[in-house]
Scaffold this motif. Structure first.
Motif, PDB file in Angstrom:
ATOM      1  N   THR A   1       0.811  -1.216   0.000  1.00  0.00           N
ATOM      2  CA  THR A   1       0.000   0.000   0.000  1.00  0.00           C
ATOM      3  C   THR A   1       0.849   1.273   0.000  1.00  0.00           C
ATOM      4  O   THR A   1       0.400   2.311  -0.476  1.00  0.00           O
ATOM      5  N   ASP A   2       2.085   1.200   0.514  1.00  0.00           N
ATOM      6  CA  ASP A   2       2.960   2.372   0.457  1.00  0.00           C
ATOM      7  C   ASP A   2       3.310   2.715  -0.991  1.00  0.00           C
ATOM      8  O   ASP A   2       3.407   3.888  -1.357  1.00  0.00           O
ATOM      9  N   LYS A   3       3.465   1.714  -1.827  1.00  0.00           N
ATOM     10  CA  LYS A   3       3.742   1.942  -3.246  1.00  0.00           C
ATOM     11  C   LYS A   3       2.501   2.504  -3.947  1.00  0.00           C
ATOM     12  O   LYS A   3       2.607   3.347  -4.835  1.00  0.00           O
ATOM     13  N   LEU A   4       1.343   2.033  -3.533  1.00  0.00           N
ATOM     14  CA  LEU A   4       0.103   2.581  -4.077  1.00  0.00           C
ATOM     15  C   LEU A   4      -0.003   4.066  -3.753  1.00  0.00           C
ATOM     16  O   LEU A   4      -0.426   4.867  -4.581  1.00  0.00           O
ATOM     17  N   TRP A   5       0.378   4.427  -2.534  1.00  0.00           N
ATOM     18  CA  TRP A   5       0.345   5.838  -2.142  1.00  0.00           C
ATOM     19  C   TRP A   5       1.262   6.656  -3.059  1.00  0.00           C
ATOM     20  O   TRP A   5       0.872   7.719  -3.546  1.00  0.00           O
ATOM     21  N   SER A   6       2.466   6.147  -3.317  1.00  0.00           N
ATOM     22  CA  SER A   6       3.398   6.858  -4.200  1.00  0.00           C
ATOM     23  C   SER A   6       2.837   6.973  -5.615  1.00  0.00           C
ATOM     24  O   SER A   6       2.943   8.026  -6.253  1.00  0.00           O
ATOM     25  N   LEU A   7       2.229   5.902  -6.104  1.00  0.00           N
ATOM     26  CA  LEU A   7       1.609   5.964  -7.435  1.00  0.00           C
ATOM     27  C   LEU A   7       0.474   6.983  -7.467  1.00  0.00           C
ATOM     28  O   LEU A   7       0.290   7.683  -8.466  1.00  0.00           O
ATOM     29  N   ASN A   8      -0.261   7.090  -6.369  1.00  0.00           N
ATOM     30  CA  ASN A   8      -1.321   8.091  -6.294  1.00  0.00           C
ATOM     31  C   ASN A   8      -0.735   9.501  -6.352  1.00  0.00           C
ATOM     32  O   ASN A   8      -1.311  10.397  -6.982  1.00  0.00           O
ATOM     33  N   GLU A   9       0.401   9.697  -5.709  1.00  0.00           N
ATOM     34  CA  GLU A   9       1.084  10.999  -5.777  1.00  0.00           C
ATOM     35  C   GLU A   9       1.523  11.293  -7.212  1.00  0.00           C
ATOM     36  O   GLU A   9       1.392  12.418  -7.694  1.00  0.00           O
ATOM     37  N   MET A  10       2.043  10.288  -7.895  1.00  0.00           N
ATOM     38  CA  MET A  10       2.430  10.457  -9.300  1.00  0.00           C
ATOM     39  C   MET A  10       1.205  10.839 -10.131  1.00  0.00           C
ATOM     40  O   MET A  10       1.257  11.743 -10.966  1.00  0.00           O
ATOM     41  N   GLU A  11       0.112  10.139  -9.875  1.00  0.00           N
ATOM     42  CA  GLU A  11      -1.130  10.370 -10.619  1.00  0.00           C
ATOM     43  C   GLU A  11      -1.697  11.763 -10.336  1.00  0.00           C
ATOM     44  O   GLU A  11      -2.063  12.500 -11.255  1.00  0.00           O
ATOM     45  N   SER A  12      -1.752  12.143  -9.069  1.00  0.00           N
ATOM     46  CA  SER A  12      -2.386  13.411  -8.695  1.00  0.00           C
ATOM     47  C   SER A  12      -1.593  14.634  -9.158  1.00  0.00           C
ATOM     48  O   SER A  12      -2.145  15.720  -9.254  1.00  0.00           O
ATOM     49  N   THR A  13      -0.317  14.465  -9.468  1.00  0.00           N
ATOM     50  CA  THR A  13       0.487  15.580  -9.981  1.00  0.00           C
ATOM     51  C   THR A  13       0.607  15.549 -11.501  1.00  0.00           C
ATOM     52  O   THR A  13       1.404  16.284 -12.080  1.00  0.00           O
ATOM     53  N   GLY A  14      -0.177  14.682 -12.139  1.00  0.00           N
ATOM     54  CA  GLY A  14      -0.240  14.668 -13.603  1.00  0.00           C
ATOM     55  C   GLY A  14       0.740  13.757 -14.301  1.00  0.00           C
ATOM     56  O   GLY A  14       0.942  13.870 -15.509  1.00  0.00           O
ATOM     57  N   GLY A  15       1.357  12.831 -13.578  1.00  0.00           N
ATOM     58  CA  GLY A  15       2.379  11.978 -14.174  1.00  0.00           C
ATOM     59  C   GLY A  15       1.880  10.829 -15.036  1.00  0.00           C
ATOM     60  O   GLY A  15       2.623  10.292 -15.832  1.00  0.00           O
ATOM     61  N   GLU A  16       0.634  10.421 -14.831  1.00  0.00           N
ATOM     62  CA  GLU A  16       0.078   9.284 -15.580  1.00  0.00           C
ATOM     63  C   GLU A  16       1.008   8.068 -15.539  1.00  0.00           C
ATOM     64  O   GLU A  16       1.475   7.573 -16.568  1.00  0.00           O
ATOM     65  N   PRO A  17       1.307   7.556 -14.327  1.00  0.00           N
ATOM     66  CA  PRO A  17       2.239   6.432 -14.212  1.00  0.00           C
ATOM     67  C   PRO A  17       1.736   5.185 -14.919  1.00  0.00           C
ATOM     68  O   PRO A  17       0.545   4.895 -14.920  1.00  0.00           O
ATOM     69  N   ASP A  18       2.677   4.457 -15.530  1.00  0.00           N
ATOM     70  CA  ASP A  18       2.350   3.209 -16.213  1.00  0.00           C
ATOM     71  C   ASP A  18       3.543   2.272 -16.106  1.00  0.00           C
ATOM     72  O   ASP A  18       4.683   2.696 -15.911  1.00  0.00           O
ATOM     73  N   VAL A  19       3.274   0.986 -16.261  1.00  0.00           N
ATOM     74  CA  VAL A  19       4.318  -0.034 -16.212  1.00  0.00           C
ATOM     75  C   VAL A  19       5.135   0.030 -17.504  1.00  0.00           C
ATOM     76  O   VAL A  19       4.577   0.043 -18.596  1.00  0.00           O
ATOM     77  N   VAL A  20       6.459   0.079 -17.346  1.00  0.00           N
ATOM     78  CA  VAL A  20       7.342   0.115 -18.520  1.00  0.00           C
ATOM     79  C   VAL A  20       8.306  -1.063 -18.540  1.00  0.00           C
ATOM     80  O   VAL A  20       9.085  -1.207 -19.475  1.00  0.00           O
ATOM     81  N   GLY A  21       8.246  -1.911 -17.514  1.00  0.00           N
ATOM     82  CA  GLY A  21       9.149  -3.057 -17.509  1.00  0.00           C
ATOM     83  C   GLY A  21       8.990  -3.919 -16.280  1.00  0.00           C
ATOM     84  O   GLY A  21       8.218  -3.614 -15.361  1.00  0.00           O
ATOM     85  N   TYR A  22       9.720  -5.033 -16.295  1.00  0.00           N
ATOM     86  CA  TYR A  22       9.713  -5.971 -15.184  1.00  0.00           C
ATOM     87  C   TYR A  22      11.144  -6.447 -14.951  1.00  0.00           C
ATOM     88  O   TYR A  22      11.825  -6.885 -15.875  1.00  0.00           O
ATOM     89  N   ASP A  23      11.605  -6.345 -13.718  1.00  0.00           N
ATOM     90  CA  ASP A  23      12.938  -6.801 -13.335  1.00  0.00           C
ATOM     91  C   ASP A  23      12.788  -8.209 -12.760  1.00  0.00           C
ATOM     92  O   ASP A  23      12.341  -8.377 -11.617  1.00  0.00           O
ATOM     93  N   LYS A  24      13.125  -9.233 -13.567  1.00  0.00           N
ATOM     94  CA  LYS A  24      12.956 -10.627 -13.148  1.00  0.00           C
ATOM     95  C   LYS A  24      13.799 -10.957 -11.919  1.00  0.00           C
ATOM     96  O   LYS A  24      13.347 -11.646 -11.011  1.00  0.00           O
ATOM     97  N   LYS A  25      15.025 -10.473 -11.899  1.00  0.00           N
ATOM     98  CA  LYS A  25      15.939 -10.769 -10.803  1.00  0.00           C
ATOM     99  C   LYS A  25      15.385 -10.274  -9.464  1.00  0.00           C
ATOM    100  O   LYS A  25      15.447 -10.971  -8.454  1.00  0.00           O
ATOM    101  N   MET A  26      14.813  -9.072  -9.458  1.00  0.00           N
ATOM    102  CA  MET A  26      14.285  -8.474  -8.226  1.00  0.00           C
ATOM    103  C   MET A  26      12.793  -8.744  -8.047  1.00  0.00           C
ATOM    104  O   MET A  26      12.233  -8.410  -7.015  1.00  0.00           O
ATOM    105  N   ASP A  27      12.152  -9.319  -9.086  1.00  0.00           N
ATOM    106  CA  ASP A  27      10.702  -9.548  -9.082  1.00  0.00           C
ATOM    107  C   ASP A  27       9.960  -8.238  -8.800  1.00  0.00           C
ATOM    108  O   ASP A  27       9.132  -8.152  -7.895  1.00  0.00           O
ATOM    109  N   GLU A  28      10.298  -7.199  -9.590  1.00  0.00           N
ATOM    110  CA  GLU A  28       9.680  -5.889  -9.414  1.00  0.00           C
ATOM    111  C   GLU A  28       9.171  -5.354 -10.752  1.00  0.00           C
ATOM    112  O   GLU A  28       9.854  -5.472 -11.772  1.00  0.00           O
TER     113      GLU A  28
END
Length: 193
Positions: A52-79
């Protein structure tokens, strides 16, 4: 103070805010599959609901106009990797100098904040030059604006900072005094979940 205000002050989202954000993120994800081929939304959503802490950060990105989206996946870190994917530098993050040192050094006409301070408060990191170039391979961003990027220490020690934009089909990296700020310059962030 409303319940939502209390949650935001504690870096938490209400259940309704989480649900609304997940709907927005999923819609953007499905609309822009060219940014994240072979990645499944259900796995991302599970990760987000568990962090949920990451969701909060994504909400901050969204609310400031960033339109966050997934651009990749790090298999080694599973992120999963999110970047700001707004066509232009996020509106709610413009007119800021580079960092706190630059902000404190300004004697006149100080901006309200710095890119590095805002990013830290949001729980995200500024894109570096390599990440910015990778983002531009997905589609053209910052055709009218520019974005501060992480600056190497040797440049910053001399008072400078780097920013990028895309003009004439090419990514350009420029320098400026770290204390400068412009209405058309903001910053793009990244977040790993």
């Amino acid at each position: 103070m409303t319940e939502n205000d209390k949650n935001l002050a504690n870096n938490e989202l209400s259940l309704q805010q989480r649900e609304e954000l997940l709907v927005a993120l999923k819609a953007r994800f499905e609309k822009n599959m060219h940014r994240h081929k072979e990645i499944e939304w259900t796995k991302i959503q599970s990760k987000l609901e568990a962090n949920t802490d990451k969701l909060w950060s994504l909400n901050e990105m969204e609310s400031t106009g960033g339109e966050p989206d997934v651009v990749g996946y790090d298999k080694k870190m599973d992120e999963y990797i999110f970047y700001d994917c707004s066509a232009e530098s996020p509106k709610g993050r413009r007119s800021v100098c580079y960092d706190r040192k630059a902000l404190d050094a300004r004697k006149k006409h100080k901006p309200e904040n710095s890119a590095m301070d805002m990013a830290a408060a949001m729980g995200i990191e500024l894109l570096n030059e390599g990440q910015y170039r990778e983002l531009q391979k997905l589609e053209a961003f910052d055709l009218k604006t520019s974005s501060w990027v992480q600056t190497p220490p040797d440049i910053r020690e001399r008072g400078g900072a780097l920013f990028c934009d895309c003009r004439y089909g090419h990514v350009f990296v420029y320098h400026n005094g770290a204390d400068s700020y412009y209405g058309a310059r903001g910053f793009r962030g990244s977040l790993k979940v």
